[in-house]
Write an enzyme that holds these catalytic residues in place. Structure first.
Site, PDB file in Angstrom:
ATOM      1  N   TYR A   1      14.419  31.312   4.881  1.00 48.80           N
ATOM      2  CA  TYR A   1      13.868  32.192   5.746  1.00 48.80           C
ATOM      3  C   TYR A   1      13.969  32.082   7.490  1.00 48.80           C
ATOM      4  O   TYR A   1      13.614  31.601   8.181  1.00 48.80           O
ATOM      5  CB  TYR A   1      11.661  31.469   5.382  1.00 48.80           C
ATOM      6  CG  TYR A   1      11.191  31.171   4.422  1.00 48.80           C
ATOM      7  CD1 TYR A   1      11.119  33.041   3.338  1.00 48.80           C
ATOM      8  CD2 TYR A   1      11.207  30.119   3.259  1.00 48.80           C
ATOM      9  CE1 TYR A   1      11.347  32.313   1.465  1.00 48.80           C
ATOM     10  CE2 TYR A   1      10.502  30.706   2.097  1.00 48.80           C
ATOM     11  CZ  TYR A   1      10.964  31.658   1.683  1.00 48.80           C
ATOM     12  OH  TYR A   1      10.363  31.632   0.179  1.00 48.80           O
TER      13      TYR A   1
ATOM     14  N   LYS B   1       0.685  -1.040   0.527  1.00 49.10           N
ATOM     15  CA  LYS B   1       0.081  -0.024   0.015  1.00 49.10           C
ATOM     16  C   LYS B   1       0.884   1.226   0.302  1.00 49.10           C
ATOM     17  O   LYS B   1       2.219   1.165  -0.056  1.00 49.10           O
ATOM     18  CB  LYS B   1      -0.929   0.572   1.543  1.00 49.10           C
ATOM     19  CG  LYS B   1      -0.076   0.029   2.443  1.00 49.10           C
ATOM     20  CD  LYS B   1      -0.999   0.318   3.864  1.00 49.10           C
ATOM     21  CE  LYS B   1      -0.082   0.408   4.585  1.00 49.10           C
ATOM     22  NZ  LYS B   1      -1.305   0.245   6.266  1.00 49.10           N
TER      23      LYS B   1
ATOM     24  N   ARG C   1     -10.541   0.756  16.050  1.00 50.99           N
ATOM     25  CA  ARG C   1      -9.949   1.171  14.836  1.00 50.99           C
ATOM     26  C   ARG C   1     -11.065   0.560  13.438  1.00 50.99           C
ATOM     27  O   ARG C   1     -12.593   0.152  14.038  1.00 50.99           O
ATOM     28  CB  ARG C   1      -8.304   0.928  13.838  1.00 50.99           C
ATOM     29  CG  ARG C   1      -7.766   2.233  13.106  1.00 50.99           C
ATOM     30  CD  ARG C   1      -7.326   2.162  12.499  1.00 50.99           C
ATOM     31  NE  ARG C   1      -6.433   1.178  11.956  1.00 50.99           N
ATOM     32  CZ  ARG C   1      -5.287   1.156  11.513  1.00 50.99           C
ATOM     33  NH1 ARG C   1      -4.285   1.792  11.535  1.00 50.99           N
ATOM     34  NH2 ARG C   1      -5.086  -0.148  10.844  1.00 50.99           N
TER      35      ARG C   1
ATOM     36  N   CYS D   1      12.513  24.995   3.715  1.00 50.78           N
ATOM     37  CA  CYS D   1      11.103  25.002   2.313  1.00 50.78           C
ATOM     38  C   CYS D   1      10.521  24.598   1.560  1.00 50.78           C
ATOM     39  O   CYS D   1      11.250  23.529   1.398  1.00 50.78           O
ATOM     40  CB  CYS D   1      12.169  26.654   1.201  1.00 50.78           C
ATOM     41  SG  CYS D   1      12.934  27.892   2.442  1.00 50.78           S
ATOM     42  N   MET D   2       9.778  24.991   0.589  1.00 52.60           N
ATOM     43  CA  MET D   2       8.500  23.929  -0.647  1.00 52.60           C
ATOM     44  C   MET D   2       9.935  23.350  -0.417  1.00 52.60           C
ATOM     45  O   MET D   2      10.022  21.750  -1.239  1.00 52.60           O
ATOM     46  CB  MET D   2       8.229  24.904  -0.647  1.00 52.60           C
ATOM     47  CG  MET D   2       6.749  24.284  -1.890  1.00 52.60           C
ATOM     48  SD  MET D   2       5.743  24.760  -2.902  1.00 52.60           S
ATOM     49  CE  MET D   2       4.849  25.084  -1.207  1.00 52.60           C
ATOM     50  N   ASP D   3      11.446  23.891  -2.304  1.00 54.60           N
ATOM     51  CA  ASP D   3      11.756  23.353  -2.868  1.00 54.60           C
ATOM     52  C   ASP D   3      13.530  22.662  -2.654  1.00 54.60           C
ATOM     53  O   ASP D   3      13.725  22.607  -2.735  1.00 54.60           O
ATOM     54  CB  ASP D   3      11.505  24.287  -4.388  1.00 54.60           C
ATOM     55  CG  ASP D   3      10.201  24.272  -4.311  1.00 54.60           C
ATOM     56  OD1 ASP D   3       9.156  23.587  -4.351  1.00 54.60           O
ATOM     57  OD2 ASP D   3       9.850  25.243  -4.442  1.00 54.60           O
TER      58      ASP D   3
ATOM     59  N   HIS E   1      -6.123  -7.307  13.504  1.00 51.02           N
ATOM     60  CA  HIS E   1      -4.949  -6.216  13.434  1.00 51.02           C
ATOM     61  C   HIS E   1      -4.713  -6.515  14.936  1.00 51.02           C
ATOM     62  O   HIS E   1      -5.431  -5.623  15.992  1.00 51.02           O
ATOM     63  CB  HIS E   1      -4.928  -4.845  12.317  1.00 51.02           C
ATOM     64  CG  HIS E   1      -3.438  -4.449  12.556  1.00 51.02           C
ATOM     65  ND1 HIS E   1      -3.076  -5.108  11.310  1.00 51.02           N
ATOM     66  CD2 HIS E   1      -3.134  -2.687  12.268  1.00 51.02           C
ATOM     67  CE1 HIS E   1      -2.148  -4.061  11.206  1.00 51.02           C
ATOM     68  NE2 HIS E   1      -2.236  -2.742  11.410  1.00 51.02           N
TER      69      HIS E   1
ATOM     70  N   ARG F   1       2.018 -10.151   7.329  1.00 55.38           N
ATOM     71  CA  ARG F   1       1.560  -9.456   6.923  1.00 55.38           C
ATOM     72  C   ARG F   1       2.594  -8.165   6.332  1.00 55.38           C
ATOM     73  O   ARG F   1       2.212  -7.057   7.680  1.00 55.38           O
ATOM     74  CB  ARG F   1      -0.138  -8.835   6.954  1.00 55.38           C
ATOM     75  CG  ARG F   1      -1.382  -9.828   6.688  1.00 55.38           C
ATOM     76  CD  ARG F   1      -2.542  -9.251   6.849  1.00 55.38           C
ATOM     77  NE  ARG F   1      -3.096  -8.146   8.183  1.00 55.38           N
ATOM     78  CZ  ARG F   1      -3.326  -8.601   9.127  1.00 55.38           C
ATOM     79  NH1 ARG F   1      -3.812  -9.355   9.012  1.00 55.38           N
ATOM     80  NH2 ARG F   1      -3.217  -7.179   9.869  1.00 55.38           N
TER      81      ARG F   1
END
Length: 376
Positions: free
Chosen positions: A267, A35, A133, A314-316, A165, A221
């Site tokens: 920043y 997954k 859950r 930062c973002m990038d 689980h 699993r």
């Protein structure tokens, strides 16, 4: 494809990890959980490597993931377990995907799809044995079993699995483990007395696969262990078994420059250079899965040793301070890997951030290309 960043996936490591896990659970079949895009490693390459290592089942969370396997021509038993009311199960049933049912309503929706498709669906009934859950509670379990058996009598379903689980398998000795296994045994006993003849009973995740022989039943699993990461780092069962991390995340310096003492970096100027120094710019950021709260905390490998991220992620992009060491634009930076060259591991990043290695590898974004090799 980007030439500045890559997540390199060692498929031989995945294959060997599964081989080792299979050897450690002799007598139980193994479902490799793929997954979340194979825990960030790539669902199709990871699935094929796991099957080559001896996995006989695959596990996914969503219907889209299950259908991705089928579209790739992977036709081994594949189980899917997470969906909301109103989803259409027709394609999954037609594709022979094993489906989990946790309520009477789910049995009805799934078997309605089986009737439309004209194909019997393979059902796994999930008991909530204490995780709180998904799964049927002990009070709801009889109704779920009854609904599934009615569907089986009508030819719409075959009840092939009973499962649950564990909540605290990564805490060996936790009292909930024994309690959940007792609850699971009770659920299995009830279902079998009612007429269910399961092919597989299963409850063991990676931690239980590695440390709880009594939890292995017919099928285990493992998820994170398939990718060489340890579900119980404090005990190190994965390392003792010889499992190897499969992902190495790298970037190439986009810019290198010399700056003076007192230079604020990134920043908010949360880092200031203590002396004249060399800064290197790494073109990866929180949009790629590098945690912003790794600012001034996470380490990477560059120019022959570890360097701490200097200033705000930062973002990038983020910056490293290499002092007076020689470094050039285009040089490789290893963010994390198996640790062979001294680089941090995903587990070390997780410990620095107070999280788990699962989060580190699964959050690496789609903007980072995956490359595949047989390095192990």
């Amino acid at each position: 494809m980007s030439v500045t960043t890559a997540a390199s996936i060692d498929l031989a490591a995945i294959r060997r990890n599964v081989e080792l896990l299979r050897e450690s659970v002799s007598g139980a079949a193994l479902m490799a959980v793929v997954k979340a895009d194979g825990y960030g490693h790539g669902i199709i390459p990871a699935a094929r490597a796991a099957l080559a290592g001896g996995a006989s089942w695959l596990g996914v969370a969503t219907l889209d993931e299950a259908l991705t396997l089928r579209r790739a021509g992977i036709d081994v038993p594949a189980m899917c377990w997470l969906y909301a009311p109103g989803e259409r199960f027709d394609d999954a049933v037609a594709g022979g995907v094993d489906l989990s049912a946790t309520s009477v309503g789910q049995v009805e929706e799934i078997t309605q799809a089986a009737a439309r498709v004209g194909r019997q669906v393979r059902l796994h009934l999930k008991a909530d044995t204490g995780l709180g859950r998904s799964g049927a509670t002990p009070a709801d379990w009889p109704a779920l079993v009854d609904a599934a058996l009615r569907a089986q009598a009508e030819g719409l379903a075959a009840v092939v699995g009973l499962w649950s689980h564990l909540a605290c398998a990564d805490e060996p000795g936790h009292p909930s483990i024994a309690a959940q296994l007792r609850e699971f045994d009770d659920a299995v006993e009830f279902a079998e007395k009612a007429g269910v003849r399961p092919e597989v009973r299963h409850i063991a995740n990676s931690a239980a696969t590695l440390t709880l022989p009594e939890a292995r039943y017919d099928l285990v699993r493992p998820g994170i262990a398939v990718y060489g990461l340890d579900p119980i780092p404090s005990l190190g069962p994965a390392a003792r078994l010889g499992l190897r991390p499969a992902m190495t995340l790298t970037g190439r310096l986009a810019l290198v420059k010399r700056v003076g003492a007192g230079q604020g970096v990134s920043y908010g100027h949360r880092y200031t250079t203590p002396a004249e120094t060399t800064l290197g710019l790494v073109p990866l950021g929180y949009a790629d899965g590098i945690p912003r709260h790794g600012t001034n905390l996470l380490e990477v490998w560059a120019a022959g040793r570890r360097r701490r991220i200097a200033g705000t992620v930062c973002m990038d992009q983020f910056v490293i301070d290499v002092g007076d060491d020689e470094i050039r634009a285009g040089d490789e930076v290893i963010l994390f890997g198996p640790g062979d060259r001294g680089e941090p591991t995903a587990q070390e990043w997780a410990e620095m951030l107070g999280t788990i290695s699962y989060e580190i590898v699964t959050r690496i974004g789609a903007r980072v290309p995956r490359t595949y090799e047989e390095a192990a």
